[in-house]
Design a protein around this motif. Structure first.
Motif, PDB file in Angstrom:
ATOM      1  N   GLU A  84      -8.101   0.032   9.725  1.00 24.06           N
ATOM      2  CA  GLU A  84      -9.539  -0.237   9.750  1.00 24.06           C
ATOM      3  C   GLU A  84     -10.393   1.027   9.849  1.00 24.06           C
ATOM      4  O   GLU A  84     -11.462   1.102   9.246  1.00 24.06           O
ATOM      5  CB  GLU A  84      -9.877  -1.158  10.920  1.00 24.06           C
ATOM      6  N   LYS A  85      -9.927   2.039  10.596  1.00 25.18           N
ATOM      7  CA  LYS A  85     -10.775   3.197  10.887  1.00 25.18           C
ATOM      8  C   LYS A  85     -10.431   4.477  10.128  1.00 25.18           C
ATOM      9  O   LYS A  85     -11.298   5.343   9.986  1.00 25.18           O
ATOM     10  CB  LYS A  85     -10.733   3.508  12.389  1.00 25.18           C
ATOM     11  N   TYR A  86      -9.179   4.622   9.669  1.00 28.72           N
ATOM     12  CA  TYR A  86      -8.757   5.929   9.179  1.00 28.72           C
ATOM     13  C   TYR A  86      -8.186   5.939   7.756  1.00 28.72           C
ATOM     14  O   TYR A  86      -8.482   6.847   6.992  1.00 28.72           O
ATOM     15  CB  TYR A  86      -7.710   6.525  10.122  1.00 28.72           C
ATOM     16  N   PHE A  87      -7.355   4.983   7.404  1.00 28.11           N
ATOM     17  CA  PHE A  87      -6.599   5.074   6.157  1.00 28.11           C
ATOM     18  C   PHE A  87      -7.477   5.161   4.912  1.00 28.11           C
ATOM     19  O   PHE A  87      -7.126   5.855   3.965  1.00 28.11           O
ATOM     20  CB  PHE A  87      -5.629   3.906   6.013  1.00 28.11           C
ATOM     21  N   GLN A  88      -8.592   4.478   4.872  1.00 27.96           N
ATOM     22  CA  GLN A  88      -9.423   4.460   3.674  1.00 27.96           C
ATOM     23  C   GLN A  88     -10.208   5.757   3.467  1.00 27.96           C
ATOM     24  O   GLN A  88     -10.548   6.093   2.336  1.00 27.96           O
ATOM     25  CB  GLN A  88     -10.400   3.278   3.727  1.00 27.96           C
ATOM     26  N   LYS A  89     -10.476   6.479   4.551  1.00 32.80           N
ATOM     27  CA  LYS A  89     -11.377   7.626   4.473  1.00 32.80           C
ATOM     28  C   LYS A  89     -10.685   8.985   4.584  1.00 32.80           C
ATOM     29  O   LYS A  89     -11.225   9.977   4.142  1.00 32.80           O
ATOM     30  CB  LYS A  89     -12.421   7.542   5.594  1.00 32.80           C
ATOM     31  N   LEU A  90      -9.521   9.021   5.229  1.00 30.67           N
ATOM     32  CA  LEU A  90      -8.939  10.306   5.602  1.00 30.67           C
ATOM     33  C   LEU A  90      -7.484  10.423   5.172  1.00 30.67           C
ATOM     34  O   LEU A  90      -6.799   9.423   4.982  1.00 30.67           O
ATOM     35  CB  LEU A  90      -9.032  10.477   7.127  1.00 30.67           C
TER      36      LEU A  90
END
Length: 100
Positions: free
Chosen positions: A76-82
């Motif tokens: 939810e917090k990291y995989f899509q952006k970083l």
């Protein structure tokens, strides 16, 4: 010996994420972790100077339910952006109270 089954969650990421990620892991319920500098090569290349930053490897040993909670948070917090790598391994431990 009485071994108990647990999960080892390993996360490799840019060291700039360290404090944010540790805070999120604690919010999930993680009680302890180990952090090491990590080097290597992947599809994202190799960092060959300090100006590019450094990678770290965070490891924690948790029960199955908490490992799933951690991966949900990462998704939810990291995989899509970083650029962040995470994986889980089965481990057996003694003194299970150290990991609960």
């Amino acid at each position: 010996m009485n071994f108990v089954d647990f999960k080892k969650v390993t996360i490799v990421c840019d060291d700039a994420l360290e404090f944010h990620l540790i805070d999120d892991l604690k919010k999930c319920g993680v009680k302890g972790y180990t952090i090491e500098e990590a080097k290597g090569f992947s599809s994202h290349g190799f960092r060959d100077n300090e100006l590019d930053g450094r990678n770290i490897k965070i490891e924690t040993i948790v029960d199955s339910a908490l490992s799933e909670k951690i991966f949900k948070m990462l998704e939810e917090k990291y995989f899509q952006k970083l650029v962040i790598i995470a994986y889980v391994s089965d481990v057996k431990v003694l003194r299970k109270h150290k990991f609960q």
